[in-house]
Design a protein around this motif. Structure first.
Motif, PDB file in Angstrom:
ATOM      1  N   THR A   1      99.881 -23.230 121.734  1.00  0.00           N
ATOM      2  CA  THR A   1      99.141 -22.108 121.158  1.00  0.00           C
ATOM      3  C   THR A   1      99.065 -22.166 119.635  1.00  0.00           C
ATOM      4  O   THR A   1      98.479 -21.290 119.027  1.00  0.00           O
ATOM      5  CB  THR A   1      99.794 -20.773 121.564  1.00  0.00           C
TER       6      THR A   1
ATOM      7  N   ARG B   1      90.567 -24.866 116.606  1.00  0.00           N
ATOM      8  CA  ARG B   1      90.460 -23.468 117.030  1.00  0.00           C
ATOM      9  C   ARG B   1      91.671 -22.689 116.556  1.00  0.00           C
ATOM     10  O   ARG B   1      92.186 -21.824 117.253  1.00  0.00           O
ATOM     11  CB  ARG B   1      90.355 -23.398 118.553  1.00  0.00           C
TER      12      ARG B   1
ATOM     13  N   ARG C   1     101.153  -9.639 121.276  1.00  0.00           N
ATOM     14  CA  ARG C   1     101.279 -10.748 122.220  1.00  0.00           C
ATOM     15  C   ARG C   1     102.463 -10.517 123.155  1.00  0.00           C
ATOM     16  O   ARG C   1     102.393 -10.793 124.343  1.00  0.00           O
ATOM     17  CB  ARG C   1     101.494 -12.077 121.477  1.00  0.00           C
TER      18      ARG C   1
ATOM     19  N   TYR D   1      96.503 -17.189 114.683  1.00  0.00           N
ATOM     20  CA  TYR D   1      95.696 -16.007 114.402  1.00  0.00           C
ATOM     21  C   TYR D   1      96.559 -14.749 114.469  1.00  0.00           C
ATOM     22  O   TYR D   1      96.545 -13.918 113.548  1.00  0.00           O
ATOM     23  CB  TYR D   1      94.548 -15.941 115.413  1.00  0.00           C
ATOM     24  N   HIS D   2      97.338 -14.608 115.548  1.00  0.00           N
ATOM     25  CA  HIS D   2      98.150 -13.398 115.695  1.00  0.00           C
ATOM     26  C   HIS D   2      99.243 -13.336 114.630  1.00  0.00           C
ATOM     27  O   HIS D   2      99.548 -12.266 114.104  1.00  0.00           O
ATOM     28  CB  HIS D   2      98.765 -13.349 117.093  1.00  0.00           C
TER      29      HIS D   2
ATOM     30  N   SER E   1      96.053  -7.308 118.689  1.00  0.00           N
ATOM     31  CA  SER E   1      96.299  -8.523 117.931  1.00  0.00           C
ATOM     32  C   SER E   1      97.574  -8.370 117.123  1.00  0.00           C
ATOM     33  O   SER E   1      97.964  -7.277 116.736  1.00  0.00           O
ATOM     34  CB  SER E   1      95.119  -8.841 117.017  1.00  0.00           C
TER      35      SER E   1
ATOM     36  N   SER F   1      91.272 -18.977 116.822  1.00  0.00           N
ATOM     37  CA  SER F   1      90.785 -18.362 118.049  1.00  0.00           C
ATOM     38  C   SER F   1      91.749 -17.251 118.451  1.00  0.00           C
ATOM     39  O   SER F   1      92.903 -17.230 118.039  1.00  0.00           O
ATOM     40  CB  SER F   1      90.690 -19.414 119.155  1.00  0.00           C
ATOM     41  N   LYS F   2      91.247 -16.310 119.273  1.00  0.00           N
ATOM     42  CA  LYS F   2      92.077 -15.140 119.595  1.00  0.00           C
ATOM     43  C   LYS F   2      93.253 -15.501 120.479  1.00  0.00           C
ATOM     44  O   LYS F   2      94.112 -14.678 120.733  1.00  0.00           O
ATOM     45  CB  LYS F   2      91.219 -14.096 120.313  1.00  0.00           C
ATOM     46  N   ARG F   3      93.250 -16.724 121.013  1.00  0.00           N
ATOM     47  CA  ARG F   3      94.367 -17.100 121.866  1.00  0.00           C
ATOM     48  C   ARG F   3      95.453 -17.820 121.087  1.00  0.00           C
ATOM     49  O   ARG F   3      96.517 -18.087 121.631  1.00  0.00           O
ATOM     50  CB  ARG F   3      93.869 -18.030 122.983  1.00  0.00           C
ATOM     51  N   SER F   4      95.176 -18.112 119.831  1.00  0.00           N
ATOM     52  CA  SER F   4      96.153 -18.915 119.115  1.00  0.00           C
ATOM     53  C   SER F   4      97.151 -18.017 118.392  1.00  0.00           C
ATOM     54  O   SER F   4      96.807 -16.958 117.865  1.00  0.00           O
ATOM     55  CB  SER F   4      95.451 -19.832 118.128  1.00  0.00           C
TER      56      SER F   4
ATOM     57  N   ILE G   1      97.701 -12.029 111.508  1.00  0.00           N
ATOM     58  CA  ILE G   1      97.522 -10.567 111.528  1.00  0.00           C
ATOM     59  C   ILE G   1      98.853  -9.883 111.191  1.00  0.00           C
ATOM     60  O   ILE G   1      98.911  -8.968 110.362  1.00  0.00           O
ATOM     61  CB  ILE G   1      97.067 -10.109 112.928  1.00  0.00           C
TER      62      ILE G   1
END
Lengths: 310, 282
Positions: free
Chosen positions: A89, A98, A264, A107-108, A259, A101-104, A111
């Motif tokens: 991830t 990516r 997660r 990214y989280h 997010s 991407s919102k799955r990585s 945030i």
């Protein structure tokens, strides 16, 4: 490097205990999976299995213990599983272009980091301002200091959902602001306490000396009190940033955030994907480690420049 | 409007009184040292009440303190049930187990310098981690009732107490230990009569950190599943069903429980480590 060997030994021991714990933790899940695949497991009925103690199951079905180390939804994943999920991830997605991407988790993590830094900045400014006011005004010292201590004994998590609701009612879009407020709430206190200690650290002789130079109050602050408080400040900043990260994650946990690392963890819990929870937990740990280390390096560099070896 | 004016006037008046008291010749007395912060706290509540009433803030957004107090008085049985579930069962039992485990572990690893060197940095690192995140995992391991909350609390309080105790046990200097040796003191004599007392200020430091963490852990764990009682449960459902006044009453209970818990530990610290310079009357 003499200090490294004991640390590595303890780490190795922790990993070994972890691996050993995986077998008893996952034996039930492993037997369920094996049974569904049509294999013969020792009490055949799942209800009977449920009532058997774990060690009995392990003795009766030794051939399925290994299966517990490669489950899709383990109660306790192995370190390797967590590591590969973390890599899948983060690094692998970054290699595929990516990274955001919102799955990585990058990214989280970003945030979470964003809110943490805002909360950290807010908390540090508040803490420093409060400390200066406390050191220079007796009223503020007497009336504010007890409440600052009490504020930390109030479990912020109880307030967190209210802060989120309030800020959305007031019309603040998104979650960055409420999360930052929560982390500032946790972060300002160590800064305040450390800074008060630091600003009061110059002795009477030093303050008197400045008076004989007929230094103004501002000069005394800038040339004596502020520099003298730096070692204290940095020590508290390191505690503060760790607290700020805790605050952000707490702010992401309770009420349906989508997010951030805390979200997660929440989503992993709701969808029953333990690997996602573990990966997010470790990402948070790595983030905390990086932030504290960065501050530590800044502290060393700054104090070295100022002639105060850390 | 008159409410706003009253609140502002009260604020200015209280501030003036506090300034006078803090600079008066009674400023060292216990009465003034308690009165000044009390006045500050009352001012905050009056300001809150005045703003809510004066601006007509909807009770769904922010109820006035008087409304919260009414709700508090009307639902003491619910609050008491939640308090028992979260604080007495979840937080306190977890706190006791975690502190005891950390204490015993600290004394055991203290016998080996090698282990101490390895565990201190790791413990320090783990104590800085956002361990609250482990809550959903432990809830799925130990079920919804208070046992899982206690487990979260155990994990959260373990490392701060461990690190502080280990550090405290190293506080004695060579001279003091040598003195014990000349008395032919055994390991346990030295531990009980010299090193544990010397470690107490550090232990209490860890305990004070742990009190706040214990409540945070117990409440967060309830967000991930609990029986239909408990403070975290009530707060998360209260926010959803817009019974915000009850949520604030729970927050008040949490605040009082946290303060009382901390105060209790601080009081015990004063009684037990009265000899330490930081508690001596100056």
């Amino acid at each position: 490097m003499r200090g490294l060997l004991p640390i590595l030994t303890v780490l190795a021991a922790i990993v070994a205990i972890w691996y050993a714990a995986v077998a008893p933790m996952n034996i039930r899940g492993a037997l369920d999976v094996a049974e569904r695949a049509g294999a013969e497991v020792m009490p055949t009925e799942s209800l009977a299995r449920f009532e058997r103690p774990i060690w009995r199951l392990m003795v009766d079905n030794p051939q399925y213990i290994a299966l517990g180390y490669s489950l899709d939804r383990p109660r306790l994943p192995t370190p390797v599983q967590v590591g590969s999920e973390l890599w899948k991830t983060t690094g692998e997605m970054a290699l595929n272009g990516r990274a955001f991407s919102k799955r990585s988790l990058i990214y989280h993590g970003w945030i979470t980091l964003h809110s943490t830094l805002w909360g950290f900045a807010l908390g540090t400014v508040l803490g420093m301002a409060g400390a200066i006011a406390i050191v220079y005004s007796r009223v503020v010292d007497m009336s504010l200091m007890p409440w600052a201590i009490i504020s930390q004994t109030v479990p912020i998590v109880a307030l967190a959902p209210m802060i989120i609701v309030l800020s959305s009612q007031v019309g603040i879009e998104g979650r960055t602001v409420p999360k930052a407020i929560i982390s500032a709430y946790l972060c300002y206190f160590p800064v305040l306490v450390g800074m008060v200690k630091g600003l009061r650290s110059p002795g009477a002789a030093q303050l008197d000396l400045l008076q004989t130079y007929s230094a103004s109050g501002l000069q005394a602050f800038l040339k004596l009190r502020l520099p003298a408080s730096m070692p204290y400040l940095f020590t508290s900043l390191k505690i503060g940033i760790a607290a700020a990260l805790v605050g952000t994650i707490v702010g992401e946990l309770p009420t349906g955030a989508i997010s951030g690392l805390g979200a997660r963890i929440l989503i992993g819990d709701q969808f029953g994907t333990p690997l996602a929870i573990w990966a997010a937990l470790f990402a948070a740990a790595i983030l905390a480690g990086v932030l504290v280390t960065l501050l530590d390096l800044t502290q060393r560099a700054t104090l070295k420049r100022m002639g105060m070896q850390a | 409007m008159s409410w706003l004016v009253f609140a502002l006037a009260f604020w200015i008046g209280a501030w003036a009184l506090n300034t006078y008291l803090a600079n008066s010749r009674w400023r060292g007395s216990l009465f003034v040292r308690v009165l000044v912060p009390m006045l500050f706290g009352v001012t905050l509540i009056v300001l809150w009440e005045g703003i809510v009433r004066g601006l007509g803030v909807s009770p769904v957004i922010l109820p006035a303190p008087s409304t919260v107090a009414q709700t508090f008085a009307a639902s003491t049985d619910i609050l008491w049930e939640d308090f028992r579930q979260t604080v007495l069962k979840g937080a306190l039992s977890g706190f006791a187990i975690g502190v005891l485990a950390a204490f015993v572990t600290a004394i055991l690893i203290d016998r080996s310098a090698f282990l101490t060197q390895g565990l201190l940095p790791i413990g320090n690192f783990v104590a800085a981690l956002p361990i609250v995140g482990i809550a959903p995992i432990l809830v799925s391991w130990f079920g919804f009732d208070w046992q899982s909350k206690a487990a979260v609390v155990v994990v959260m309080v373990f490392f701060p107490v461990l690190v502080n105790t280990v550090q405290g046990l190293r506080e004695t200097d060579a001279m003091q230990r040598d003195l014990m040796r000349t008395y032919a003191a055994t390991y346990f004599d030295t531990l009980l009569k010299l090193r544990l007392p010397a470690a107490l200020p550090f232990v209490f430091n860890g305990l004070k950190i742990a009190t706040t963490l214990a409540l945070i852990g117990a409440i967060v764990a309830e967000y991930f599943g609990s029986p239909t009682r408990g403070m975290g449960f009530r707060i998360s459902t209260g926010v959803g069903s817009l019974s915000i006044d009850l949520v604030w009453a729970e927050i008040a209970v949490a605040a009082m429980a946290g303060t009382a818990f901390y105060g209790l530990v601080a009081w015990a610290e004063k009684r037990v480590t009265f000899w330490h310079p930081s508690h001596r009357r100056s």
